[in-house]
Motif scaffolding. Sequence first.
Motif, PDB file in Angstrom:
ATOM      1  N   ASN A  90       0.858  -1.184   0.000  1.00  0.00           N
ATOM      2  CA  ASN A  90       0.000   0.000   0.000  1.00  0.00           C
ATOM      3  C   ASN A  90       0.892   1.230   0.000  1.00  0.00           C
ATOM      4  N   VAL A  91       0.627   2.134  -0.942  1.00  0.00           N
ATOM      5  CA  VAL A  91       1.399   3.365  -1.066  1.00  0.00           C
ATOM      6  C   VAL A  91       0.468   4.534  -0.773  1.00  0.00           C
ATOM      7  N   GLU A  92       0.913   5.412   0.087  1.00  0.00           N
ATOM      8  CA  GLU A  92       0.105   6.529   0.574  1.00  0.00           C
ATOM      9  C   GLU A  92      -0.452   7.400  -0.548  1.00  0.00           C
ATOM     10  N   MET A  93      -1.745   7.679  -0.434  1.00  0.00           N
ATOM     11  CA  MET A  93      -2.442   8.654  -1.267  1.00  0.00           C
ATOM     12  C   MET A  93      -3.314   9.498  -0.342  1.00  0.00           C
ATOM     13  N   LYS A  94      -3.786  10.621  -0.835  1.00  0.00           N
ATOM     14  CA  LYS A  94      -4.723  11.422  -0.062  1.00  0.00           C
ATOM     15  C   LYS A  94      -5.998  10.609   0.134  1.00  0.00           C
ATOM     16  N   ASP A  95      -6.432  10.443   1.377  1.00  0.00           N
ATOM     17  CA  ASP A  95      -7.648   9.710   1.735  1.00  0.00           C
ATOM     18  C   ASP A  95      -7.584   8.214   1.427  1.00  0.00           C
ATOM     19  N   GLY A  96      -6.390   7.620   1.446  1.00  0.00           N
ATOM     20  CA  GLY A  96      -6.291   6.183   1.243  1.00  0.00           C
ATOM     21  C   GLY A  96      -4.924   5.756   0.773  1.00  0.00           C
ATOM     22  N   SER A  97      -4.914   4.787  -0.133  1.00  0.00           N
ATOM     23  CA  SER A  97      -3.641   4.298  -0.657  1.00  0.00           C
ATOM     24  C   SER A  97      -3.847   3.639  -2.012  1.00  0.00           C
ATOM     25  N   LEU A  98      -2.740   3.462  -2.715  1.00  0.00           N
ATOM     26  CA  LEU A  98      -2.706   2.677  -3.935  1.00  0.00           C
ATOM     27  C   LEU A  98      -2.260   1.287  -3.505  1.00  0.00           C
ATOM     28  N   ASP A  99      -3.073   0.297  -3.809  1.00  0.00           N
ATOM     29  CA  ASP A  99      -2.918  -1.058  -3.304  1.00  0.00           C
ATOM     30  C   ASP A  99      -2.458  -1.986  -4.432  1.00  0.00           C
ATOM     31  N   PHE A 100      -1.314  -2.642  -4.222  1.00  0.00           N
ATOM     32  CA  PHE A 100      -0.788  -3.641  -5.151  1.00  0.00           C
ATOM     33  C   PHE A 100      -0.935  -4.981  -4.453  1.00  0.00           C
ATOM     34  N   ASN A 101      -1.848  -5.782  -4.917  1.00  0.00           N
ATOM     35  CA  ASN A 101      -2.170  -7.036  -4.263  1.00  0.00           C
ATOM     36  C   ASN A 101      -1.724  -8.166  -5.186  1.00  0.00           C
ATOM     37  N   LEU A 102      -0.545  -8.728  -4.913  1.00  0.00           N
ATOM     38  CA  LEU A 102       0.133  -9.607  -5.852  1.00  0.00           C
ATOM     39  C   LEU A 102       0.138 -11.048  -5.377  1.00  0.00           C
ATOM     40  N   ASN A 103      -0.087 -11.974  -6.306  1.00  0.00           N
ATOM     41  CA  ASN A 103      -0.015 -13.400  -6.022  1.00  0.00           C
ATOM     42  C   ASN A 103       0.947 -14.040  -7.007  1.00  0.00           C
ATOM     43  N   ASN A 104       1.894 -14.824  -6.476  1.00  0.00           N
ATOM     44  CA  ASN A 104       2.949 -15.408  -7.293  1.00  0.00           C
ATOM     45  C   ASN A 104       3.276 -16.826  -6.837  1.00  0.00           C
ATOM     46  N   PRO A 105       2.464 -17.814  -7.219  1.00  0.00           N
ATOM     47  CA  PRO A 105       2.768 -19.192  -6.844  1.00  0.00           C
ATOM     48  C   PRO A 105       4.129 -19.643  -7.364  1.00  0.00           C
ATOM     49  N   GLN A 106       4.784 -20.497  -6.608  1.00  0.00           N
ATOM     50  CA  GLN A 106       6.107 -21.002  -6.990  1.00  0.00           C
ATOM     51  C   GLN A 106       6.070 -21.756  -8.310  1.00  0.00           C
ATOM     52  N   SER A 107       4.909 -22.250  -8.700  1.00  0.00           N
ATOM     53  CA  SER A 107       4.787 -23.009  -9.949  1.00  0.00           C
ATOM     54  C   SER A 107       4.865 -22.128 -11.193  1.00  0.00           C
ATOM     55  N   ASN A 108       4.830 -20.814 -11.026  1.00  0.00           N
ATOM     56  CA  ASN A 108       4.914 -19.913 -12.187  1.00  0.00           C
ATOM     57  C   ASN A 108       6.320 -19.950 -12.769  1.00  0.00           C
ATOM     58  N   ARG A 109       6.426 -20.308 -14.039  1.00  0.00           N
ATOM     59  CA  ARG A 109       7.730 -20.489 -14.683  1.00  0.00           C
ATOM     60  C   ARG A 109       8.573 -19.211 -14.690  1.00  0.00           C
ATOM     61  N   ASP A 110       7.973 -18.066 -15.025  1.00  0.00           N
ATOM     62  CA  ASP A 110       8.764 -16.838 -15.164  1.00  0.00           C
ATOM     63  C   ASP A 110       9.099 -16.158 -13.843  1.00  0.00           C
ATOM     64  N   THR A 111       8.182 -16.178 -12.877  1.00  0.00           N
ATOM     65  CA  THR A 111       8.397 -15.380 -11.665  1.00  0.00           C
ATOM     66  C   THR A 111       8.322 -16.180 -10.369  1.00  0.00           C
ATOM     67  N   GLY A 112       7.995 -17.460 -10.435  1.00  0.00           N
ATOM     68  CA  GLY A 112       7.748 -18.256  -9.236  1.00  0.00           C
ATOM     69  C   GLY A 112       8.900 -18.353  -8.263  1.00  0.00           C
ATOM     70  N   SER A 113      10.118 -18.137  -8.715  1.00  0.00           N
ATOM     71  CA  SER A 113      11.269 -18.219  -7.810  1.00  0.00           C
ATOM     72  C   SER A 113      11.584 -16.887  -7.132  1.00  0.00           C
ATOM     73  N   THR A 114      10.816 -15.839  -7.447  1.00  0.00           N
ATOM     74  CA  THR A 114      11.036 -14.514  -6.857  1.00  0.00           C
ATOM     75  C   THR A 114       9.993 -14.262  -5.775  1.00  0.00           C
ATOM     76  N   ASP A 115      10.429 -13.736  -4.631  1.00  0.00           N
ATOM     77  CA  ASP A 115       9.530 -13.433  -3.519  1.00  0.00           C
ATOM     78  C   ASP A 115       8.435 -12.474  -3.975  1.00  0.00           C
TER      79      ASP A 115
END
Length: 190
Positions: free
Chosen positions: A145-170
């Motif tokens: 969550n990144v601060e904005m006026k009256d709230g935030s910008l929310d990045f809600n990420l899911n990255n299962p380990q089975s994903n070939r391109d990104t699964g090894s990255t936290d």
Amino acid sequence: MASRGKLVLGSAFAVGVVVLAGCGASTDGKAEPATATTGAGSSMAADAPSSYDPCKDVPQAVLDSEKLRRTRVVNDDTSAGVKWRGCAFIRSDGYGVSITTTNLTVDATRSRNFPETTEFTVNGRRAISTRQFDGQYIKEACTVNVEMKDGSLDFNLNNPQSNRDTGSTDSCVLARGLAEKVVPSLPATA
């Protein structure tokens, strides 16, 4: 109650239905949505910030660099007044993410005491990353969550380990990196 946390991302994820954020305790092995309380003394704006539309305002160059394509609009409300407005994106053989504005502030997110809470700044704005998913899949999901006026910008990420391109990255490394690319496009007054 709407469940912005449930996002079907198709066959790209082995899990099938992926719960992306706002999860609390689990019941009978199923993740339950976190309550929308924002902590003692915390106030919440009536609506998610409207000064930035993630469906239109995330720069195409960022989407291209991350190989993300938009999958659907994410407009969800909880009975406790928490609101999210934005879009979900997916990377083939990689992570899925919802990028939304929300009336939850960085302080309200901190008050929830989610696991692995880390505070930092992005482009001069306060930010926080959290693990909001219980159980065996906790490391696959991360919310920034990144601060904005009256709230935030929310990045809600899911990255299962089975994903070939990104699964090894936290997932928190990916969410923070994406936030660092997107946040410079926020208007200074947002």
